[in-house]
Design an enzyme around this catalytic site. Structure first.
Site, PDB file in Angstrom:
ATOM      1  N   HIS A  32       0.684  -1.297  -0.064  1.00 15.85           N
ATOM      2  CA  HIS A  32      -0.176   0.255   0.128  1.00 15.85           C
ATOM      3  C   HIS A  32       0.826   1.293  -0.075  1.00 15.85           C
ATOM      4  O   HIS A  32       0.211   2.306   0.053  1.00 15.85           O
ATOM      5  CB  HIS A  32      -1.039   0.092   1.144  1.00 15.85           C
ATOM      6  CG  HIS A  32      -1.844  -1.088   1.187  1.00 15.85           C
ATOM      7  ND1 HIS A  32      -2.950  -1.303   0.078  1.00 15.85           N
ATOM      8  CD2 HIS A  32      -2.184  -2.127   2.230  1.00 15.85           C
ATOM      9  CE1 HIS A  32      -3.720  -2.181   0.432  1.00 15.85           C
ATOM     10  NE2 HIS A  32      -3.271  -2.684   1.609  1.00 15.85           N
TER      11      HIS A  32
ATOM     12  N   HIS B 270      -6.374  -7.387  -0.648  1.00 13.37           N
ATOM     13  CA  HIS B 270      -6.544  -5.759  -0.853  1.00 13.37           C
ATOM     14  C   HIS B 270      -5.598  -5.512  -2.124  1.00 13.37           C
ATOM     15  O   HIS B 270      -4.842  -6.104  -2.431  1.00 13.37           O
ATOM     16  CB  HIS B 270      -5.941  -4.926   0.367  1.00 13.37           C
ATOM     17  CG  HIS B 270      -6.606  -5.245   1.773  1.00 13.37           C
ATOM     18  ND1 HIS B 270      -6.289  -6.085   2.597  1.00 13.37           N
ATOM     19  CD2 HIS B 270      -7.611  -4.640   2.360  1.00 13.37           C
ATOM     20  CE1 HIS B 270      -6.948  -6.284   3.669  1.00 13.37           C
ATOM     21  NE2 HIS B 270      -8.020  -5.440   3.332  1.00 13.37           N
TER      22      HIS B 270
ATOM     23  N   ASP C 154      -4.858 -12.681   3.250  1.00  7.09           N
ATOM     24  CA  ASP C 154      -6.112 -12.262   3.929  1.00  7.09           C
ATOM     25  C   ASP C 154      -7.390 -12.289   3.020  1.00  7.09           C
ATOM     26  O   ASP C 154      -8.365 -12.032   3.564  1.00  7.09           O
ATOM     27  CB  ASP C 154      -6.005 -10.795   4.423  1.00  7.09           C
ATOM     28  CG  ASP C 154      -5.181  -9.959   3.338  1.00  7.09           C
ATOM     29  OD1 ASP C 154      -5.116 -10.339   2.347  1.00  7.09           O
ATOM     30  OD2 ASP C 154      -5.045  -8.778   3.722  1.00  7.09           O
TER      31      ASP C 154
HETATM   32 ZN    ZN Z   1      -4.301  -7.067   2.696  1.00 10.42          ZN
END
Ligand code: ZN
Length: 334
Positions: free
Chosen positions: A117, A152, A237
């Protein structure tokens, strides 16, 4: 498959009770020990600022160096006094991984903090420096493919290479959660157009949808791109036990994906593949997945606890189709 790890990774802590805790890698190691899979642990060195400057802006690096004692995002990613030094050791781990990969040695880098990120001038989502992106920029290889299996979207990695054809970025992720980016139509721009591939899955998508994405999109694009190195941003995740996202992958799904990526790396780039930990917050599932993927390298079967498959019918086929439509302008997809 050896593990890259620095003991200082355990000293990195977010404020308060936080899912991105040292327990994650402690738990992975304990499982690897139980399975007698701890081989040589490679302890990386730190990196100089100029290594970070290949990827991050000067102003942002100065913030990380000096402005500790604050969150660098809304309140998820705290910059403590020692954070920057540990984040540099994570970059060192990523570099060690790719350097070994190009010599044909496969590694799993159990990095903390994670990186995908973090963009050129920002951090967030528990990330400070983009480990995979820096490793891609530093290693002297023409075409790098980053496959991001974290649930993500890796907005940082995607932004860094958005107009760069020398790095192919492929992400299958849960769309609609943090960070909110990663639409199928976000294909890259300028010379990088066509080299940013997103499979934005909706809630509940699992094993059969990821397999469909692999066969219909990821594998054919990888074969045509013909990378010289594959980096896997390995986040677990998307597992059904993981409360951070709504995907439903099983443990065996992750292990199979790792095996597929290793096989394709052997076919197209002399086995140059480097795995790097990103997210994954359910301690028992992250541990059995990492043990399973390392075990499979040694043909050692790991007994898995979390094998439930809820998406057997390719529920995400619409999303895979969307990606195919966005990508068929650039790649031959049957
Ligand atoms: Zn993640």
């Amino acid at each position: 498959m050896n593990v890259i790890f620095h003991p200082k990774y355990l000293e990195h802590k977010q404020l308060g009770t936080h899912p991105e805790s040292p327990d994650r890698v402690v738990s992975v190691f304990s499982r690897l020990e139980d399975e007698e899979l701890v081989g040589d642990i490679i302890v990386p060195e730190t990196v100089k600022r100029e290594v970070l400057e290949t990827t991050h802006g000067d102003g942002y690096l100065s913030v990380l160096e000096k402005n500790f004692g604050q969150y660098i995002d809304g309140g998820d990613t705290y910059l403590d006094e020692g954070t920057y030094e540990i984040a540099k050791l994570a970059v060192g781990g990523a570099l060690e991984g790719v350097r070994r990969a190009v010599k044909g040695e496969r590694t799993m880098a159990l990095l903390r903090p994670p990186g995908h990120h973090a963009g050129k001038d920002y951090g967030g989502g528990f990330c400070y420096l983009n480990n995979a992106a820096i490793a891609s920029n530093v290693i002297d290889v023409n075409r790098v493919a980053i496959i991001d299996l974290d649930a993500h979207h890796g907005n940082g990695t995607s932004d860094i290479f958005y107009s760069d054809p020398n790095v192919l970025y492929v992400s299958a992720h849960h769309h609609g959660i943090y960070p909110g980016t990663g639409e199928a139509l976000a294909v890259g721009e300028g010379p990088g157009e066509g080299y940013n591939v997103n499979i934005p899955f909706r809630t509940g998508r699992g094993d059969s949808s990821l397999e469909l994405a692999w066969h219909e999109v990821i594998e054919p694009i990888l074969l045509q791109y013909d990378p010289k190195l594959i980096i896997v941003s390995f986040g677990t995740d998307g597992h059904y036990t993981d409360m951070m996202t709504g995907l439903t992958y099983s443990s065996q799904c992750y292990i199979r994906m790792a095996e597929r990526i290793i096989r394709i790396a052997e076919d197209i780039c002399d086995g140059a593949v480097s795995f790097m930990l990103e997210g994954g917050y359910h301690l028992r599932s992250i541990s059995e997945i990492v043990a399973g993927m390392i075990g499979s390298e040694y043909e050692k079967e790991i007994s898995l606890e979390y094998t439930k498959v809820s998406d057997k019918k390719q529920n995400g086929k619409e999303e895979v189709f969307e990606t195919k439509q966005a990508m068929e302008k650039y790649w031959e997809l049957s």
